[in-house]
Design a protein around this motif. Structure first.
Motif, PDB file in Angstrom:
ATOM      1  N   SER A 177      36.234  38.660  30.746  1.00 18.00           N
ATOM      2  CA  SER A 177      37.074  38.913  29.577  1.00 18.00           C
ATOM      3  C   SER A 177      38.016  40.108  29.721  1.00 18.00           C
ATOM      4  CB  SER A 177      36.205  39.082  28.332  1.00 18.00           C
ATOM      5  OG  SER A 177      35.319  40.153  28.488  1.00 18.00           O
ATOM      6  N   HIS A 178      37.735  41.017  30.653  1.00 19.65           N
ATOM      7  CA  HIS A 178      38.539  42.237  30.725  1.00 19.65           C
ATOM      8  C   HIS A 178      39.170  42.528  32.085  1.00 19.65           C
ATOM      9  CE1 HIS A 178      35.879  42.939  27.239  1.00 19.65           C
ATOM     10  NE2 HIS A 178      36.955  43.511  26.736  1.00 19.65           N
TER      11      HIS A 178
ATOM     12  N   MET B  50      42.975  45.280  35.749  1.00 15.93           N
ATOM     13  CA  MET B  50      43.905  45.175  36.875  1.00 15.93           C
ATOM     14  C   MET B  50      45.278  45.727  36.509  1.00 15.93           C
ATOM     15  SD  MET B  50      42.865  41.452  38.441  1.00 15.93           S
ATOM     16  CE  MET B  50      44.337  41.334  39.420  1.00 15.93           C
ATOM     17  N   ARG B  51      45.732  45.454  35.311  1.00 13.03           N
ATOM     18  CA  ARG B  51      47.046  45.942  34.883  1.00 13.03           C
ATOM     19  C   ARG B  51      47.071  47.463  34.800  1.00 13.03           C
ATOM     20  NH1 ARG B  51      49.222  42.336  30.053  1.00 13.03           N
ATOM     21  NH2 ARG B  51      51.043  43.612  30.449  1.00 13.03           N
ATOM     22  N   PHE B  52      46.015  48.059  34.286  1.00 10.91           N
ATOM     23  CA  PHE B  52      45.960  49.514  34.243  1.00 10.91           C
ATOM     24  C   PHE B  52      45.902  50.097  35.651  1.00 10.91           C
ATOM     25  CE2 PHE B  52      44.888  49.328  29.709  1.00 10.91           C
ATOM     26  CZ  PHE B  52      45.656  50.392  29.249  1.00 10.91           C
TER      27      PHE B  52
ATOM     28  N   TYR C 201      34.871  45.643  41.101  1.00  7.46           N
ATOM     29  CA  TYR C 201      35.168  44.220  41.122  1.00  7.46           C
ATOM     30  C   TYR C 201      36.026  43.798  42.311  1.00  7.46           C
ATOM     31  CZ  TYR C 201      33.238  44.305  36.393  1.00  7.46           C
ATOM     32  OH  TYR C 201      32.426  44.466  35.315  1.00  7.46           O
ATOM     33  N   LYS C 202      36.831  44.702  42.820  1.00 13.76           N
ATOM     34  CA  LYS C 202      37.719  44.337  43.926  1.00 13.76           C
ATOM     35  C   LYS C 202      37.231  44.837  45.275  1.00 13.76           C
ATOM     36  CE  LYS C 202      40.794  42.012  41.798  1.00 13.76           C
ATOM     37  NZ  LYS C 202      41.046  40.628  42.107  1.00 13.76           N
TER      38      LYS C 202
ATOM     39  N   ASP D 106      40.137  46.284  49.538  1.00 14.28           N
ATOM     40  CA  ASP D 106      41.319  45.645  48.956  1.00 14.28           C
ATOM     41  C   ASP D 106      42.209  46.615  48.189  1.00 14.28           C
ATOM     42  OD1 ASP D 106      40.479  43.205  49.950  1.00 14.28           O
ATOM     43  OD2 ASP D 106      39.404  42.667  48.128  1.00 14.28           O
ATOM     44  N   ILE D 107      41.880  47.906  48.219  1.00 15.02           N
ATOM     45  CA  ILE D 107      42.627  48.892  47.442  1.00 15.02           C
ATOM     46  C   ILE D 107      43.130  49.980  48.392  1.00 15.02           C
ATOM     47  CG2 ILE D 107      42.601  50.363  45.410  1.00 15.02           C
ATOM     48  CD1 ILE D 107      39.925  49.032  44.637  1.00 15.02           C
TER      49      ILE D 107
END
Length: 143
Positions: free
Chosen positions: A39-40, A45-47, A124-125, A129-130
């Protein structure tokens, strides 16, 4: 409070394994974690993208200034840019933009919220990947 047991601040990085193990051992926490992710995750991701782009803007500005000082641009120097009205305006506006973004980040987002957003994205990622994760953590810790 609903998600308090699964959300973590930057202390997570010191006890990541214990935190993950705590969630994996409790079926209720696993379901809560899955529910939160479903749900979030998009807003998280956008933040994170916002934080990452602020970091990239900072790096780009520093690289441009360093390149300018080192003479990478044949026809431009720092003095030349500041002597030209358009060059001066460009430099001032780019610094102003970065400063404004930093101030807005401080005034609109609570420090604990920023930390939890970064940790959620990291969980979560995954770190692989970051690419700018360390710089994003510094940004959210320092601001």
């Amino acid at each position: 409070p609903k998600y308090a047991e699964i959300l973590a601040d930057f202390k997570y990085f010191k006890v990541a394994d214990a935190h993950e193990e705590k969630i994996e051992r409790d079926m209720k926490l696993m379901e809560l974690d899955d529910e939160f992710r479903e749900s979030h995750l998009e807003i998280v991701m956008r933040f994170f993208q916002l934080f990452d782009r602020i970091v990239k803007l900072h790096h780009d500005l520093r690289r441009f200034m360093d390149d300018l000082k080192e003479g990478m641009y044949i026809q431009q120097t720092v003095e030349g840019m500041l002597g030209d009205p358009e060059g001066k305006q460009l430099m001032i506006e780019s610094c102003y933009l970065h400063g404004t973004l930093m101030l807005l980040l401080d005034h609109r987002l609570d420090p604990l919220v920023k930390e939890r957003l970064v940790v959620c994205f990291y969980r979560y990622k995954g770190a692989a990947d970051i690419p700018n994760v360390d710089d994003v953590i510094k940004l959210c810790r320092a601001s």
